[in-house]
Design an enzyme around this catalytic site. Structure first.
Site, PDB file in Angstrom:
ATOM      1  N   CYS A 123       0.812  -1.222   0.000  1.00 49.73           N
ATOM      2  CA  CYS A 123       0.000   0.000   0.000  1.00 49.73           C
ATOM      3  C   CYS A 123       0.842   1.267   0.000  1.00 49.73           C
ATOM      4  CB  CYS A 123      -0.952  -0.011   1.192  1.00 49.73           C
ATOM      5  SG  CYS A 123      -2.095  -1.407   1.137  1.00 49.73           S
ATOM      6  N   HIS A 264      -3.170   7.182   2.399  1.00 50.63           N
ATOM      7  CA  HIS A 264      -3.612   5.867   1.938  1.00 50.63           C
ATOM      8  C   HIS A 264      -4.977   5.579   2.564  1.00 50.63           C
ATOM      9  CE1 HIS A 264      -3.931   1.694   1.118  1.00 50.63           C
ATOM     10  NE2 HIS A 264      -3.678   1.321   2.358  1.00 50.63           N
ATOM     11  N   ASN A 294     -10.159  -0.218   0.409  1.00 50.84           N
ATOM     12  CA  ASN A 294      -8.707  -0.135   0.294  1.00 50.84           C
ATOM     13  C   ASN A 294      -8.261  -0.799  -1.011  1.00 50.84           C
ATOM     14  OD1 ASN A 294      -5.938  -0.531   0.498  1.00 50.84           O
ATOM     15  ND2 ASN A 294      -5.988  -1.199   2.629  1.00 50.84           N
TER      16      ASN A 294
HETATM   17  N1  COA Z   1     -18.524  -8.087  10.399  1.00 53.08           N
HETATM   18  C1  COA Z   1     -19.014  -8.289  11.621  1.00 53.08           C
HETATM   19  N2  COA Z   1     -18.234  -8.570  12.672  1.00 53.08           N
HETATM   20  C2  COA Z   1     -16.906  -8.622  12.476  1.00 53.08           C
HETATM   21  C3  COA Z   1     -16.343  -8.414  11.208  1.00 53.08           C
HETATM   22  C4  COA Z   1     -17.209  -8.139  10.142  1.00 53.08           C
HETATM   23  N3  COA Z   1     -16.756  -7.911   8.902  1.00 53.08           N
HETATM   24  N4  COA Z   1     -14.998  -8.532  11.325  1.00 53.08           N
HETATM   25  C5  COA Z   1     -14.733  -8.809  12.595  1.00 53.08           C
HETATM   26  N5  COA Z   1     -15.880  -8.870  13.304  1.00 53.08           N
HETATM   27  C6  COA Z   1     -16.059  -9.133  14.714  1.00 53.08           C
HETATM   28  C7  COA Z   1     -14.923  -9.924  15.304  1.00 53.08           C
HETATM   29  O1  COA Z   1     -15.110 -11.310  15.091  1.00 53.08           O
HETATM   30  C8  COA Z   1     -15.024  -9.540  16.752  1.00 53.08           C
HETATM   31  O2  COA Z   1     -16.043 -10.302  17.346  1.00 53.08           O
HETATM   32  P1  COA Z   1     -15.826 -10.975  18.782  1.00 53.08           P
HETATM   33  O3  COA Z   1     -15.574  -9.811  19.707  1.00 53.08           O
HETATM   34  O4  COA Z   1     -17.111 -11.675  18.998  1.00 53.08           O
HETATM   35  O5  COA Z   1     -14.647 -11.849  18.621  1.00 53.08           O
HETATM   36  C9  COA Z   1     -15.494  -8.094  16.726  1.00 53.08           C
HETATM   37  O6  COA Z   1     -16.052  -7.903  15.426  1.00 53.08           O
HETATM   38  C10 COA Z   1     -14.395  -7.093  16.935  1.00 53.08           C
HETATM   39  O7  COA Z   1     -13.307  -7.446  16.107  1.00 53.08           O
HETATM   40  P2  COA Z   1     -11.989  -6.575  16.068  1.00 53.08           P
HETATM   41  O8  COA Z   1     -10.995  -7.268  15.203  1.00 53.08           O
HETATM   42  O9  COA Z   1     -11.599  -6.238  17.470  1.00 53.08           O
HETATM   43  O10 COA Z   1     -12.531  -5.257  15.381  1.00 53.08           O
HETATM   44  P3  COA Z   1     -11.778  -3.895  15.153  1.00 53.08           P
HETATM   45  O11 COA Z   1     -12.510  -2.804  15.810  1.00 53.08           O
HETATM   46  O12 COA Z   1     -10.306  -4.020  15.436  1.00 53.08           O
HETATM   47  O13 COA Z   1     -11.946  -3.686  13.599  1.00 53.08           O
HETATM   48  C11 COA Z   1     -10.694  -3.854  11.545  1.00 53.08           C
HETATM   49  C12 COA Z   1     -11.369  -4.613  12.693  1.00 53.08           C
HETATM   50  C13 COA Z   1     -10.088  -4.876  10.614  1.00 53.08           C
HETATM   51  C14 COA Z   1     -11.755  -3.041  10.816  1.00 53.08           C
HETATM   52  C15 COA Z   1      -9.619  -2.902  12.142  1.00 53.08           C
HETATM   53  O14 COA Z   1      -8.807  -3.598  13.038  1.00 53.08           O
HETATM   54  C16 COA Z   1      -8.781  -2.294  11.069  1.00 53.08           C
HETATM   55  O15 COA Z   1      -9.242  -1.548  10.239  1.00 53.08           O
HETATM   56  N6  COA Z   1      -7.458  -2.567  11.073  1.00 53.08           N
HETATM   57  C17 COA Z   1      -6.576  -2.072  10.042  1.00 53.08           C
HETATM   58  C18 COA Z   1      -6.651  -2.986   8.845  1.00 53.08           C
HETATM   59  C19 COA Z   1      -6.057  -2.352   7.615  1.00 53.08           C
HETATM   60  O16 COA Z   1      -6.225  -1.193   7.396  1.00 53.08           O
HETATM   61  N7  COA Z   1      -5.355  -3.154   6.802  1.00 53.08           N
HETATM   62  C20 COA Z   1      -4.747  -2.708   5.610  1.00 53.08           C
HETATM   63  C21 COA Z   1      -3.626  -1.790   5.911  1.00 53.08           C
HETATM   64  S1  COA Z   1      -2.838  -1.247   4.469  1.00 53.08           S
END
Ligand code: COA
Length: 341
Positions: A123, A264, A294
């Site tokens: 990215c 980004h 993304n």
């Molecule tokens: N829909 C519904 N629930 C979801 C889900 C989805 N698409 N994805 C995850 N969950 C659930 C998880 O299973 C978890 O449930 P649990 O508490 O019962 O286990 C809950 O939501 C929270 O998950 P968590 O991983 O803590 O969520 P988060 O607030 O960290 O958000 C992301 C997840 C991926 C959106 C976030 O971490 C993020 O954006 N990270 C950066 C990723 C990124 O940008 N990558 C590319 C970089 S170039």
């Protein structure tokens, strides 16, 4: 690699950003549609990421198709012909051909005078490619470079993993760089840390296959994207403000002098956190996450092109840009948009 400031050695020539272009994958997939495939819903995705839909290529739409269309449109905006190009740099992690897709883009465009090669930095790829292309221009070795960021992560997303599949989409964007008197790349800072790279990978398969008696070889192919979302999030909200603040300080530019923050596009919460850390109003933060998600190396030029074409970014505007992602890799550049003459 460290910062290079305009006016310090060794810049010889300015690098102008004189045209932009973009191309979109053919299919629009909404959050509601994704919930047919995995246990998710529109409200969760919008609240946690800001994404409302993403675009996904059809099987017949290649990475080269997207990249060439974006490049062509940047050339048209700049009023330059493909034969004017000396260099095509294609930032991508998803080439149609692992040997490189840039030469195919060169052929599609008819850029017969250009050397073309791929650059991979996930990215961060587009920003790294702009800085790389600028070095050829500054020295006078080349006059014009087309920098394209294009990715089709849809080919490598695990569409049954709700933690990652909701984030990504396909697309391409491009910028035309040309030597000018007014410099458009006022400074940059690029960083890598492979020791933290395990949090986001698109890894090769690790399978041995028999070769001849007593010898094996490593089989080809890749596994789907593997991501620790929370760790990637923490990395982004720590490193992106830090690299931007360091760059601005060394360029003697204060955040309130910026017209736009061009980050980004990974997650709206990351964009907001970075803006808050720089004390920038949210109105200066460009975002098209809701429409595209993304698109990896494509996000920054796709966003730039959209804002140039709808008149938000105008000639002379000062932009702080930051890319970040797998590697880990991240960086920032201070840019002045010139646009076509
Ligand atoms: N829909 C519904 N629930 C979801 C889900 C989805 N698409 N994805 C995850 N969950 C659930 C998880 O299973 C978890 O449930 P649990 O508490 O019962 O286990 C809950 O939501 C929270 O998950 P968590 O991983 O803590 O969520 P988060 O607030 O960290 O958000 C992301 C997840 C991926 C959106 C976030 O971490 C993020 O954006 N990270 C950066 C990723 C990124 O940008 N990558 C590319 C970089 S170039």
């Amino acid at each position: 690699m460290d910062l290079l400031l305009a006016g310090q050695s060794p810049p010889i020539l300015g690098v102008g950003l004189i045209g932009s272009g973009s191309a979109q994958a053919a299919q629009v997939i909404s959050n509601d549609q994704l919930s047919q495939r995995v246990d998710t819903n529109d409200e969760w995705i919008r609240t946690r990421t800001g994404i409302g839909r993403r675009r996904v290529s059809t099987p017949g739409q290649s990475l080269v198709d997207l990249a060439a269309e974006a490049g062509r449109s940047a050339l048209t905006m700049a009023g330059r012909s493909p034969q004017d190009l000396d260099l095509i740099l294609l930032a991508t992690s998803t080439p149609d051909d692992l040997f490189g897709s840039a030469p195919r883009v060169q052929a599609e465009l008819g850029a017969t005078n250009a050397v073309a090669f791929d650059l991979t930095a996930a990215c961060s790829g587009f920003l790294f490619a702009v800085v790389t292309a600028a070095q050829y221009l500054r020295t006078g070795a080349m006059r014009r470079a087309l920098v394209i960021g294009a990715d089709q992560l849809s080919r490598f997303v695990d569409w049954d993993d709700r933690r990652s599949c909701v984030l990504f989409g396909d697309g391409a964007g491009a910028v035309l760089l040309e030597t000018t008197h007014q410099d458009g790349l006022l400074g940059f800072q690029l960083q890598s840390d492979g020791s933290r790279g395990a949090v986001l990978n698109l890894p090769a398969v690790d399978i041995s296959a028999p070769l001849v008696d007593g010898a094996e070889h490593r089989a080809g192919g890749y596994r789907p994207i593997e991501m620790n979302g929370q760790e990637v999030y923490k990395f982004a909200v720590r490193e992106v403000p830090a690299v931007l603040q360091s760059l601005l300080k060394r360029c003697d530019v204060s955040p309130d002098q910026l017209d736009w923050l061009l980050l980004h596009q990974a997650n709206q919460r990351i964009l907001d956190a970075v803006a808050d850390r720089l004390s920038l109003p949210r109105t200066k933060v460009l975002s098209n996450l809701s429409s595209y998600g993304n698109t990896s190396a494509a996000t920054i030029p796709l966003m730039l092109d959209e804002a140039v074409r709808d008149g938000r970014i105008r000639s002379g505007d000062l932009l702080a840009s930051s890319g970040f992602g797998a590697g880990l890799s991240w960086g920032a550049a201070l840019l002045r948009w010139q646009g076509p003459a």
